[in-house]
Design an enzyme around this catalytic site. Sequence first.
Site, PDB file in Angstrom:
ATOM      1  N   CYS A   1       0.853  -1.198   0.000  1.00 11.86           N
ATOM      2  CA  CYS A   1       0.000   0.000   0.000  1.00 11.86           C
ATOM      3  C   CYS A   1       0.892   1.253   0.000  1.00 11.86           C
ATOM      4  CB  CYS A   1      -0.950  -0.052   1.192  1.00 11.86           C
ATOM      5  SG  CYS A   1      -2.119   1.306   1.348  1.00 11.86           S
TER       6      CYS A   1
ATOM      7  N   ASP B   1      -9.037  -2.524  -8.046  1.00  6.57           N
ATOM      8  CA  ASP B   1      -8.558  -1.445  -7.182  1.00  6.57           C
ATOM      9  C   ASP B   1      -9.211  -0.132  -7.615  1.00  6.57           C
ATOM     10  OD1 ASP B   1      -6.965   0.557  -5.857  1.00  6.57           O
ATOM     11  OD2 ASP B   1      -5.326  -0.892  -5.693  1.00  6.57           O
TER      12      ASP B   1
ATOM     13  N   HIS C   1      -7.830  -3.352  -3.887  1.00  6.68           N
ATOM     14  CA  HIS C   1      -6.689  -2.825  -3.148  1.00  6.68           C
ATOM     15  C   HIS C   1      -6.576  -3.573  -1.818  1.00  6.68           C
ATOM     16  CE1 HIS C   1      -3.698   0.342  -2.518  1.00  6.68           C
ATOM     17  NE2 HIS C   1      -4.071   0.348  -1.243  1.00  6.68           N
TER      18      HIS C   1
END
Length: 287
Positions: free
Chosen positions: A167, A224, A256
Site C-alpha cells: 500500500c 482497485d 486494493h
Amino acid sequence: MSVQDDQIPAAPASPPRRGFLGATLATGFALAVRPVAASTITTDSVGLTAGAITIAVNGGDMPAYRARPATGQGPLPVVIVVQEVFGVHEHIQDVCRRLAKLGYLAIAPELYFRQGDPRKYPEVADLLKNIVSQVPDEQVLSDVDATVNYAVANGGDPARLALTGFCWGGRIAWLYAAHNPRMKAIAVWYGQVLQPSTANSPKSPLDLVAQMKVPVIAFYGGKDQGITQENVGKMRAAMDAAGKSFELHVYPEAGHGFNADYRPSYNAEAATDAWQRMLGWFHKYGV
C-alpha cells in the site's frame, strides 16, 4: 474499508512534530482497521527471535520490528518490510515472522515515528491528514537506508538484500528501487505509481523509471478503486520501454489491499499466488 494512496492530501506548510514511540512498538492492530476479520493470519514466534528494536537515524532512535531465526548459521538473507498506511501494526509484524520462518532476517521500520502514532487514529481520513501527509519521501528513504545498514551490521548478508512494501509502502518500494542499488530484488504490493506532486512527495514512481536500479516484481488488483488500470498500464509500458528487469502481475478479481488478511479486502487466492511469486523473485536474484 478501502485505503488508497492517492487520497493523501497535501501537507501544510508547517507540519507538527510529535515524536511518540520512543524505544517501543505497540502490539495489536491499528484502531482504523478494527474489528479485524476472521481471515486474519497469526504466525507464532516459535523458533524465532522476534520483537521491537531501535535503529539510530537522523532525529532519534527509530522503532522497528525484527524477526529472524533463533538458531542457524549466518549471515542471513535480509528482507526490509515497508509498512502499510497504518504503520508497523500487527499485520506487518506478522509478515516479518512469516519471512523469518523461511530463514530471512526481516525488519519493518516505523517510518512515521517522528510524526505520530498511526495506531491511535480511528478514522483513516484523520490518519492521512495528520500523519501520512507529513512524512517526507527523502526522510523515508534515509530511514530505510539506516535500516539496511542496521541489518547488515546485525547478522544480515550484504550480498542478499531485498525489500517489499504494501500500500503506502508499495509506493516507497518503487522509490527505493530508484534509490539504492545495493538491493538485489524488490517486491511492490499495490503501491501507487502516479499521484499529484506535493512538497513531501514530489515524485511519482512513474517519474523515476529511468532511474530504476533494482529488479522489481509488482502486484495489483484489477478492481482497485484508487490505482487505475490505466496507470498500471503506463508503468508497465514505461518499464518495458526503459528495458528494466521487472514483472507486473494484475489479479482481475482482487481489489486494493488484497494481501491484508485482517480486512475485508483480503483475497486469499491472489495473496497466496503473489506471495509465492515474490519469494521466487527473491530467489531468482539470490536473496
